[in-house]
Design an enzyme around this catalytic site. Structure first.
Site, PDB file in Angstrom:
ATOM      1  N   HIS A  85       0.744  -1.260  -0.076  1.00 33.17           N
ATOM      2  CA  HIS A  85      -0.058  -0.003   0.141  1.00 33.17           C
ATOM      3  C   HIS A  85       0.889   1.288   0.038  1.00 33.17           C
ATOM      4  O   HIS A  85       1.733   1.526   1.006  1.00 33.17           O
ATOM      5  CB  HIS A  85      -0.880  -0.143   1.283  1.00 33.17           C
ATOM      6  CG  HIS A  85      -1.808  -1.208   1.136  1.00 33.17           C
ATOM      7  ND1 HIS A  85      -2.370  -1.621   2.362  1.00 33.17           N
ATOM      8  CD2 HIS A  85      -2.561  -1.820   0.336  1.00 33.17           C
ATOM      9  CE1 HIS A  85      -3.164  -2.635   2.194  1.00 33.17           C
ATOM     10  NE2 HIS A  85      -3.297  -2.690   0.785  1.00 33.17           N
ATOM     11  N   GLU A  88       1.584   3.371   3.062  1.00 29.21           N
ATOM     12  CA  GLU A  88       2.153   2.748   4.277  1.00 29.21           C
ATOM     13  C   GLU A  88       3.521   2.767   4.127  1.00 29.21           C
ATOM     14  O   GLU A  88       4.320   1.928   3.452  1.00 29.21           O
ATOM     15  CB  GLU A  88       1.420   1.321   4.597  1.00 29.21           C
ATOM     16  CG  GLU A  88       0.089   1.593   4.606  1.00 29.21           C
ATOM     17  CD  GLU A  88      -0.701   0.072   4.773  1.00 29.21           C
ATOM     18  OE1 GLU A  88      -0.214  -1.034   4.813  1.00 29.21           O
ATOM     19  OE2 GLU A  88      -1.973   0.083   4.759  1.00 29.21           O
ATOM     20  N   HIS A 192       3.463  -3.767   6.600  1.00 29.47           N
ATOM     21  CA  HIS A 192       2.389  -2.672   6.210  1.00 29.47           C
ATOM     22  C   HIS A 192       2.514  -1.725   7.529  1.00 29.47           C
ATOM     23  O   HIS A 192       3.301  -1.743   8.503  1.00 29.47           O
ATOM     24  CB  HIS A 192       1.104  -3.422   6.350  1.00 29.47           C
ATOM     25  CG  HIS A 192       1.014  -4.214   5.111  1.00 29.47           C
ATOM     26  ND1 HIS A 192      -0.129  -3.901   4.283  1.00 29.47           N
ATOM     27  CD2 HIS A 192       1.392  -5.463   4.610  1.00 29.47           C
ATOM     28  CE1 HIS A 192      -0.204  -4.640   3.168  1.00 29.47           C
ATOM     29  NE2 HIS A 192       0.815  -5.812   3.362  1.00 29.47           N
ATOM     30  N   GLU A 283       2.457  -5.385  10.713  1.00 31.15           N
ATOM     31  CA  GLU A 283       1.850  -4.220  10.920  1.00 31.15           C
ATOM     32  C   GLU A 283       2.762  -3.224  11.754  1.00 31.15           C
ATOM     33  O   GLU A 283       2.901  -3.620  12.880  1.00 31.15           O
ATOM     34  CB  GLU A 283       0.314  -4.064  11.398  1.00 31.15           C
ATOM     35  CG  GLU A 283      -0.573  -4.729  10.410  1.00 31.15           C
ATOM     36  CD  GLU A 283      -0.852  -4.059   9.290  1.00 31.15           C
ATOM     37  OE1 GLU A 283      -0.727  -2.610   9.261  1.00 31.15           O
ATOM     38  OE2 GLU A 283      -1.634  -4.492   8.509  1.00 31.15           O
TER      39      GLU A 283
END
EC number: 3.4.17.12
Length: 445
Positions: A85, A88, A192, A283
């Protein structure tokens, strides 16, 4: 005058050429850094592009290892992928600093040197360079550059094993799918932002994988939980599980992907099912696009985790399968009893297999079409060997005739393989609660 004087200064300056600041690096700066590293550390790196983005930007991969340009038997393949993404951004910068750390510590730090000697480490800092360049106003929650240039979410763009994912495959996705066929990847993570947690497969699910209990577990759930804990436990903020005050709490900084929220067409499920590669999602920041001055602290919090996670590629057992004449056998199914994959894991073109397993006793089932299964017992010791999985070659008592099975073809069709599983029923669809959770968290992963 000493004629070696210029060379003395050149040797002093070489490490500085690859020095990296803690700023965001756009495509031009990232490319310049990668090319400089590849030039200055040519004996342990190999830079190549696996394809191009919609707008024609290269999808760069830097390989770090003692044999960076080609696979060597017994040397497992590892990969990190970031910036799927485009908004990110922390993972992208962390991977650039990881590259810098690996190449500058080779021959100085024994742990890094052993890792480079025993592993081919593939690093893709940006899978979505168009998205990164499209971000004009960085935001913690959502920016226009999340999707690729065609406005597709690349982490919803892969074939799905649980339901049909009839979206248009994007150039970036197709490039990664092709890349996965060219290497024998064993372990991976995709990086991410938007939360602080290590998430493990499955991201999607059916009743057979536990979806009615709001989770979706693989046959290798023990290994995946261990892998996620390995990363999270070494990150001082991630392991707390509640650092992102406006997000969910994650005990010990770990979650099952489906338990968090169901996701169709994700990359980690695709890796595990069709590429025989264990992948988790990391993440790394509550804010998707944090300020540059926070980058040093992100590096300090993640450096030990990034290194330790790579070392896990040496878990379990590895080896080759031979026929009675000593010929390596490709496309032979090699599975552990009681943890069979819905798309069976097979040997590569060199007859190699890699099985990530925790310490314990296992029965390996080797299956050749038209032959009785060959069973072999292995015991994975509590203390892992020095940067190597347990080596166990398997000799089958016949001459192999496997030319009829092309190595390049996937062993399973890219359709929802779980849709025909015995426990599959309409009741396996996510509940209304999970559907609402999905809407609330749709921008996190």
């Amino acid at each position: 005058m000493n004629m070696n004087f210029p060379y003395f200064w050149l040797e002093l300056l070489l490490p500085l050429v690859a020095a990296l600041d803690f700023n965001y690096h756009h495509q031009e700066g990232m490319e310049a850094f990668l090319k400089t590293v590849a030039q200055n550390y040519s004996s342990i790196t190999h830079l190549h592009s696996i394809g191009k983005s919609v707008k024609g930007r290269n999808l760069w991969v830097l390989v770090v290892g003692r044999f960076p340009k080609e696979h060597r038997i017994g040397i497992p393949e590892f990969k990190y992928v970031a910036n799927m993404h485009g908004d990110e951004t922390v993972g992208r910068e962390l991977l650039l600093h990881l590259i810098d750390y690996l190449v500058t510590n080779d021959g100085k730090d024994p742990e890094i040197t052993n890792l480079i000697n025993s592993t081919r480490i593939h690093i893709m800092p940006s899978m979505n360079p168009d998205g990164f360049e499209a971000v004009k106003k960085p935001d913690c929650y959502y920016s226009i550059g999340r999707e690729n240039y065609n406005r597709y979410d690349l982490n919803r763009n892969f074939p799905d094993a649980f339901e049909y994912n009839n979206v248009s495959r994007q150039p970036e996705t197709l490039a990664v799918m092709k890349w996965l066929k060219t290497e024998t990847f064993v372990l991976s993570a995709n990086l991410h932002g938007g939360a602080l947690v290590a998430s493990y497969p499955f991201d999607n699910g059916v009743q057979a994988t536990g979806a009615l209990s709001s989770r979706s577990l693989t046959p290798d759930d023990d290994v995946f939980q261990y892998l996620a804990h390995t990363y999270a436990s070494r990150n001082p903020n991630m392991k707390k599980g509640d650092e992102c005050k406006n997000k969910m709490n994650f005990p010990n900084g770990v979650t099952n992907g489906y338990s968090w929220y169901p996701l169709q067409g994700g990359m980690q499920d695709y890796n595990y099912i069709w590429a025989q590669c264990f992948e988790i999602t990391l993440e790394l920041s509550c804010c998707k696009y944090p300020r540059e001055e926070k980058l040093p602290s992100f590096w300090n919090n993640n450096k030990a985790s990034l290194i330790e996670y790579i070392k896990q590629v040496h878990l379990g057992v590895k080896g080759q399968v031979f026929d009675q004449n000593g010929n390596p056998l490709p496309n032979v199914i090699v599975e552990v009893q009681d943890r069979k994959h819905i798309c069976p894991y097979r040997t590569n073109k060199y007859g190699e297999y890699y099985l990530l397993l925790l310490p314990g006793s296992y029965i390996i089932n080797v299956t050749v079409p038209g032959r009785d299964p060959h069973l072999t017992k292995v015991i994975i010791p509590e203390k892992s060997q020095n940067f190597s999985a347990l080596k166990k070659d398997i000799l089958l008592p016949f001459q192999g005739q496997l030319d009829s099975i092309p190595v390049s073809n996937p062993s399973c069709p890219m359709i929802p393989l779980y849709i025909n599983s015995p426990s599959h029923s309409p009741a396996t669809k996510p509940s209304l609660f999970l559907f609402l959770v999905t809407l609330l968290h749709i921008f996190f992963k």
